[in-house]
Design an enzyme around this catalytic site. Sequence first.
Site, mmCIF file in Angstrom:
data_model
loop_
_atom_site.group_PDB
_atom_site.id
_atom_site.type_symbol
_atom_site.label_atom_id
_atom_site.label_comp_id
_atom_site.label_asym_id
_atom_site.label_seq_id
_atom_site.Cartn_x
_atom_site.Cartn_y
_atom_site.Cartn_z
ATOM 1 N N TYR A 30 47.374 27.532 -66.657
ATOM 2 C CA TYR A 30 47.323 28.475 -67.785
ATOM 3 C C TYR A 30 47.481 27.693 -69.098
ATOM 4 C CZ TYR A 30 48.725 32.247 -70.890
ATOM 5 O OH TYR A 30 48.821 33.119 -71.942
ATOM 6 N N GLY A 73 80.392 34.505 -86.378
ATOM 7 C CA GLY A 73 80.579 35.582 -87.345
ATOM 8 C C GLY A 73 79.965 35.401 -88.721
ATOM 9 N N HIS A 116 72.193 33.721 -76.001
ATOM 10 C CA HIS A 116 72.896 34.918 -75.519
ATOM 11 C C HIS A 116 72.681 36.038 -76.524
ATOM 12 C CE1 HIS A 116 75.826 37.673 -74.061
ATOM 13 N NE2 HIS A 116 76.657 37.491 -75.064
ATOM 14 N N SER A 132 80.390 29.497 -82.385
ATOM 15 C CA SER A 132 80.332 30.789 -81.703
ATOM 16 C C SER A 132 81.369 30.846 -80.588
ATOM 17 C CB SER A 132 78.931 30.959 -81.110
ATOM 18 O OG SER A 132 78.962 31.967 -80.123
ATOM 19 N N SER A 133 81.980 32.010 -80.424
ATOM 20 C CA SER A 133 83.028 32.142 -79.406
ATOM 21 C C SER A 133 82.473 31.971 -77.996
ATOM 22 C CB SER A 133 83.731 33.495 -79.552
ATOM 23 O OG SER A 133 82.772 34.516 -79.617
ATOM 24 N N HIS A 180 77.992 43.208 -69.611
ATOM 25 C CA HIS A 180 78.026 42.431 -70.850
ATOM 26 C C HIS A 180 76.610 42.308 -71.434
ATOM 27 C CE1 HIS A 180 79.606 38.521 -72.951
ATOM 28 N NE2 HIS A 180 78.823 39.234 -73.730
ATOM 29 N N HIS A 225 72.844 40.684 -77.008
ATOM 30 C CA HIS A 225 73.151 41.992 -76.440
ATOM 31 C C HIS A 225 71.923 42.875 -76.642
ATOM 32 C CE1 HIS A 225 77.803 41.404 -76.914
ATOM 33 N NE2 HIS A 225 77.229 40.482 -76.150
ATOM 34 N N ASP A 244 54.959 36.097 -64.762
ATOM 35 C CA ASP A 244 54.522 34.918 -65.532
ATOM 36 C C ASP A 244 55.699 34.020 -65.905
ATOM 37 O OD1 ASP A 244 51.794 35.351 -65.624
ATOM 38 O OD2 ASP A 244 51.878 36.533 -67.474
HETATM 39 ZN ZN LIG Z 1 78.196 38.772 -75.634
#
Ligand SMILES: [Zn+2]
Length: 270
Positions: free
Chosen positions: A266, A85, A134, A113-114, A208, A136, A159
Amino acid sequence: MSVGIRSFHGNTVRNQGVERNFTLYRGGAALVFRRSAREAAKVNLGKDVLEANLELVRRGLVLYTFGNASGISRDEGLVAIKPSGVPYEKLRPEDMVVTDLDGNVVEGSLRPSSDLATHLELYKAFPRIGGVVHTHSEFATAWAQARKPVPCFGTTHADYFRGAIPVTKPMGPEDIAGDYEKNTGAAILTLFRKIDYERIPAVLVANHGPFAWGADAAAAAHNAVILEQVARVAYRTVAINSGATEIGPELHDKHFLRKHGAKAYYGQEK
Ligand SMILES: [Zn+2]
């Protein structure tokens, strides 16, 4: 001086005290070295993890305080993760919260972080990853909410990911009421029992959003950015042609294997 050196190798009664001092000195030096290696690992992790978190902001993957990136030092058994937060523009490297693999905070005054417990499940199960992200992000989350894997429609996807980006099964009421973040990790691991985590370094958690991982925090952030891009383009592909089919195996393998694995060619020699 020659007596001291001889005493280090020989073990005469006369020189035992000298030898003990040498042993204490060597033990102390080793301890100092261990401590400084641990401190260096914390500092480097803090910088790398902050940079990975800021990359998510620069690439438009996170709003406000959403999202989190972490990194691990396998040698030291330490994980650094964004604090919970805190606005990104206020973050400093020393604000990253350092924990052990059980989630015990070993450095930092802020709460982690939670989603830390989900990150830890991935670190414990995927031994060759060094970073987890992670978000959103819009299009990857849209596919996660629709509970549809992101199909591999083209070479950009191929790729980076050898196959569709899979979706976890929805979590049951007990999993949600219980240790929710740890159980989110368990849902991912159940899905990856039959998937190679190095071939597909990302997942959609049902209803999620996405998690991505990589060799370090920067690589995990990079994969999260690419995932968002391929999710966006896959959405457009389906919008143009709802009957679009996935890339054929020859082209898919060609693109994945020229960047990954023993015969990769590559980019430049490392
Ligand atoms: Zn999340």
